[in-house]
Scaffold this active site. Sequence first.
Site, PDB file in Angstrom:
ATOM      1  N   THR A 167       0.819  -1.214   0.000  1.00 57.38           N
ATOM      2  CA  THR A 167       0.000   0.000   0.000  1.00 57.38           C
ATOM      3  C   THR A 167       0.859   1.274   0.000  1.00 57.38           C
ATOM      4  OG1 THR A 167      -1.674  -1.209   1.222  1.00 57.38           O
ATOM      5  CG2 THR A 167      -1.852   1.193   1.242  1.00 57.38           C
ATOM      6  N   ILE A 168       1.783   1.362   0.925  1.00 57.04           N
ATOM      7  CA  ILE A 168       2.601   2.569   1.037  1.00 57.04           C
ATOM      8  C   ILE A 168       3.744   2.535   0.015  1.00 57.04           C
ATOM      9  CG2 ILE A 168       4.085   3.922   2.588  1.00 57.04           C
ATOM     10  CD1 ILE A 168       1.061   3.912   3.367  1.00 57.04           C
TER      11      ILE A 168
ATOM     12  N   SER B 233       3.243   7.473  11.689  1.00 53.93           N
ATOM     13  CA  SER B 233       2.040   6.871  11.094  1.00 53.93           C
ATOM     14  C   SER B 233       1.146   7.931  10.453  1.00 53.93           C
ATOM     15  CB  SER B 233       1.243   6.138  12.177  1.00 53.93           C
ATOM     16  OG  SER B 233       0.572   7.090  12.989  1.00 53.93           O
ATOM     17  N   CYS B 234       0.181   7.462   9.696  1.00 51.29           N
ATOM     18  CA  CYS B 234      -0.757   8.374   9.027  1.00 51.29           C
ATOM     19  C   CYS B 234      -1.482   9.263  10.033  1.00 51.29           C
ATOM     20  CB  CYS B 234      -1.762   7.570   8.210  1.00 51.29           C
ATOM     21  SG  CYS B 234      -2.500   6.192   9.116  1.00 51.29           S
ATOM     22  N   ASN B 235      -1.937   8.685  11.149  1.00 51.88           N
ATOM     23  CA  ASN B 235      -2.654   9.482  12.149  1.00 51.88           C
ATOM     24  C   ASN B 235      -1.734  10.484  12.828  1.00 51.88           C
ATOM     25  OD1 ASN B 235      -5.457   8.624  12.189  1.00 51.88           O
ATOM     26  ND2 ASN B 235      -4.683   6.606  12.781  1.00 51.88           N
TER      27      ASN B 235
ATOM     28  N   GLY C  73      -1.017   9.665  20.910  1.00 52.40           N
ATOM     29  CA  GLY C  73      -0.557  10.839  21.673  1.00 52.40           C
ATOM     30  C   GLY C  73       0.950  10.762  21.934  1.00 52.40           C
TER      31      GLY C  73
ATOM     32  N   HIS D  47      -9.523   7.782   7.852  1.00 53.39           N
ATOM     33  CA  HIS D  47      -9.757   8.002   9.283  1.00 53.39           C
ATOM     34  C   HIS D  47     -10.468   9.350   9.456  1.00 53.39           C
ATOM     35  CE1 HIS D  47      -6.804   4.860  10.210  1.00 53.39           C
ATOM     36  NE2 HIS D  47      -5.833   5.535   9.608  1.00 53.39           N
TER      37      HIS D  47
HETATM   38  P1  NAD Z   1       1.280  -3.680   3.126  1.00 54.77           P
HETATM   39  O1  NAD Z   1       1.049  -4.988   3.766  1.00 54.77           O
HETATM   40  O2  NAD Z   1       0.250  -3.096   2.241  1.00 54.77           O
HETATM   41  O3  NAD Z   1       2.648  -3.693   2.306  1.00 54.77           O
HETATM   42  C1  NAD Z   1       3.817  -4.276   2.821  1.00 54.77           C
HETATM   43  C2  NAD Z   1       4.535  -4.976   1.704  1.00 54.77           C
HETATM   44  O4  NAD Z   1       5.770  -5.488   2.194  1.00 54.77           O
HETATM   45  C3  NAD Z   1       3.750  -6.159   1.139  1.00 54.77           C
HETATM   46  O5  NAD Z   1       3.812  -6.113  -0.268  1.00 54.77           O
HETATM   47  C4  NAD Z   1       4.479  -7.380   1.701  1.00 54.77           C
HETATM   48  O6  NAD Z   1       4.391  -8.505   0.851  1.00 54.77           O
HETATM   49  C5  NAD Z   1       5.906  -6.844   1.742  1.00 54.77           C
HETATM   50  N1  NAD Z   1       6.800  -7.557   2.638  1.00 54.77           N
HETATM   51  C6  NAD Z   1       6.506  -8.411   3.651  1.00 54.77           C
HETATM   52  N2  NAD Z   1       7.643  -8.864   4.213  1.00 54.77           N
HETATM   53  C7  NAD Z   1       8.671  -8.311   3.537  1.00 54.77           C
HETATM   54  C8  NAD Z   1      10.085  -8.397   3.627  1.00 54.77           C
HETATM   55  N3  NAD Z   1      10.684  -9.150   4.547  1.00 54.77           N
HETATM   56  N4  NAD Z   1      10.841  -7.690   2.750  1.00 54.77           N
HETATM   57  C9  NAD Z   1      10.263  -6.909   1.807  1.00 54.77           C
HETATM   58  N5  NAD Z   1       8.921  -6.794   1.666  1.00 54.77           N
HETATM   59  C10 NAD Z   1       8.149  -7.478   2.532  1.00 54.77           C
HETATM   60  O7  NAD Z   1       1.607  -2.677   4.335  1.00 54.77           O
HETATM   61  P2  NAD Z   1       1.462  -1.101   4.314  1.00 54.77           P
HETATM   62  O8  NAD Z   1       0.068  -0.756   4.677  1.00 54.77           O
HETATM   63  O9  NAD Z   1       2.052  -0.554   3.077  1.00 54.77           O
HETATM   64  O10 NAD Z   1       2.337  -0.717   5.588  1.00 54.77           O
HETATM   65  C11 NAD Z   1       3.745  -0.627   5.512  1.00 54.77           C
HETATM   66  C12 NAD Z   1       4.235   0.235   6.672  1.00 54.77           C
HETATM   67  O11 NAD Z   1       3.632   1.508   6.547  1.00 54.77           O
HETATM   68  C13 NAD Z   1       3.864  -0.279   8.069  1.00 54.77           C
HETATM   69  O12 NAD Z   1       4.869   0.115   8.972  1.00 54.77           O
HETATM   70  C14 NAD Z   1       2.608   0.494   8.383  1.00 54.77           C
HETATM   71  O13 NAD Z   1       2.360   0.637   9.754  1.00 54.77           O
HETATM   72  C15 NAD Z   1       2.923   1.832   7.733  1.00 54.77           C
HETATM   73  N6  NAD Z   1       1.754   2.633   7.364  1.00 54.77           N
HETATM   74  C16 NAD Z   1       0.652   2.053   6.810  1.00 54.77           C
HETATM   75  C17 NAD Z   1      -0.433   2.844   6.528  1.00 54.77           C
HETATM   76  C18 NAD Z   1      -1.689   2.252   5.987  1.00 54.77           C
HETATM   77  O14 NAD Z   1      -2.761   2.725   6.382  1.00 54.77           O
HETATM   78  N7  NAD Z   1      -1.654   1.313   5.094  1.00 54.77           N
HETATM   79  C19 NAD Z   1      -0.392   4.219   6.756  1.00 54.77           C
HETATM   80  C20 NAD Z   1       0.782   4.782   7.245  1.00 54.77           C
HETATM   81  C21 NAD Z   1       1.848   3.976   7.581  1.00 54.77           C
END
Ligand code: NAD
Length: 355
Positions: free
Chosen positions: A11-12, A139-141, A195, A220
């Site tokens: 996603t990110i 994080s996003c929040n 917080g 959110h």
């Molecule tokens: P996601 O699950 O959508 O994407 C993570 C990707 O990493 C997946 O494609 C997964 O297959 C891959 N992955 C798993 N293990 C791996 C490894 N060992 N090496 C390389 N790639 C690997 O997750 P996301 O939502 O993109 O979140 C990623 C980070 O961003 C997390 O720390 C999350 O907390 C943070 N984040 C997420 C959001 C959200 O709402 N989605 C918002 C802000 C921050």
Amino acid sequence: MIRVGVNGYGTIGKRVADGIRLQPDMQLIGVAKTRPNFEAEAAVQKGYALYSAIPERSRLFDEAGIDLHGEVADLVSECDVIVDATPSGVGAENCSLYREHDTPAILQGGESPDTVDESFVAQANYDDAAGAELLRVVSCNTTGLSRLLEPIDGEYGVDKARATLIRRGGDPGETDRGPINDILPDPVTLPSHHGPDVQTIFPDVDIDTLGVTVPATLMHLHSVNLTLETEPSASAVADLLSRQSRLFVVPPELRIDGTAALKEFATDAGRPRGDLWENCLWEESIAVEGTDLYLFQSIHQEANVVPENIDAIRALVGRKSAAESIALTNDRLGMTTARQHIQSPQHRTPQPADD
Ligand code: NAD
């Protein structure tokens, strides 16, 4: 050119990779994935060099007919900066790889602040990042709260911040998340982790946050109450906030009544994936009672950390000021264009209802 790799293409990661490709001072060397799937296919179609994130699984890519440029260690060694967008906890495990290659890395908000040298929000502490080995885009929040607090604290002083975070259950593609029919105090104890996380950016801000998780996926919603040191008018606050490049103060005449309409608006504005990189604050919700400021803002969790990651790359190598980087990132992502679209005369003129 800053040579950048993205480890973790979900996603990110995929949004950050697309954003990096648009920057004139960055070169996307490649992205690392754990397995072949539709996102790996899409990355290849975009011309991104693909690396295997888990060497033992490289043969899966061969079997799927997807060419690999190498393994993740190759990507790390070829880059000036790595953006790690792997799931929570995996980023911390990857740090030894980054250290081994002496490549600075940017982790995401799912990682503990103790893992990194600095937590990062561009408009708050860009200059502290220069020379860090490990940075964490919060994080996003936390990003959303920090972007709001920074100008308000600077202008009026924040005596006490309180926010209830009504959180989406999962991202739209996450079929295994929930709840699907409940409203969960999450956590039921106070405070939520947000917080303390904001205090990694603003150590002196007195803030309490509460979390609730609901059956929604789009965004959110934050219900915010700030007790200020002065008594501004609501219109002065709206004016201040509307001048911040990463806040979108939603004008009433757009008739955007919630997060679904916001996403629809972003899609109509031509945003990739309907992404909203800015906090979206309802102008009508901004109210001041004495020293108490109230408002609602929505955060597109999949998108708002994308510009922060791009600024974090520049902040690490220290080649541009915060203002230069933020302006360049906004411009290249197309944030300015959408803002002009938002502020164009036809949008400022009340339209007749069509229903
Ligand atoms: P996601 O699950 O959508 O994407 C993570 C990707 O990493 C997946 O494609 C997964 O297959 C891959 N992955 C798993 N293990 C791996 C490894 N060992 N090496 C390389 N790639 C690997 O997750 P996301 O939502 O993109 O979140 C990623 C980070 O961003 C997390 O720390 C999350 O907390 C943070 N984040 C997420 C959001 C959200 O709402 N989605 C918002 C802000 C921050």
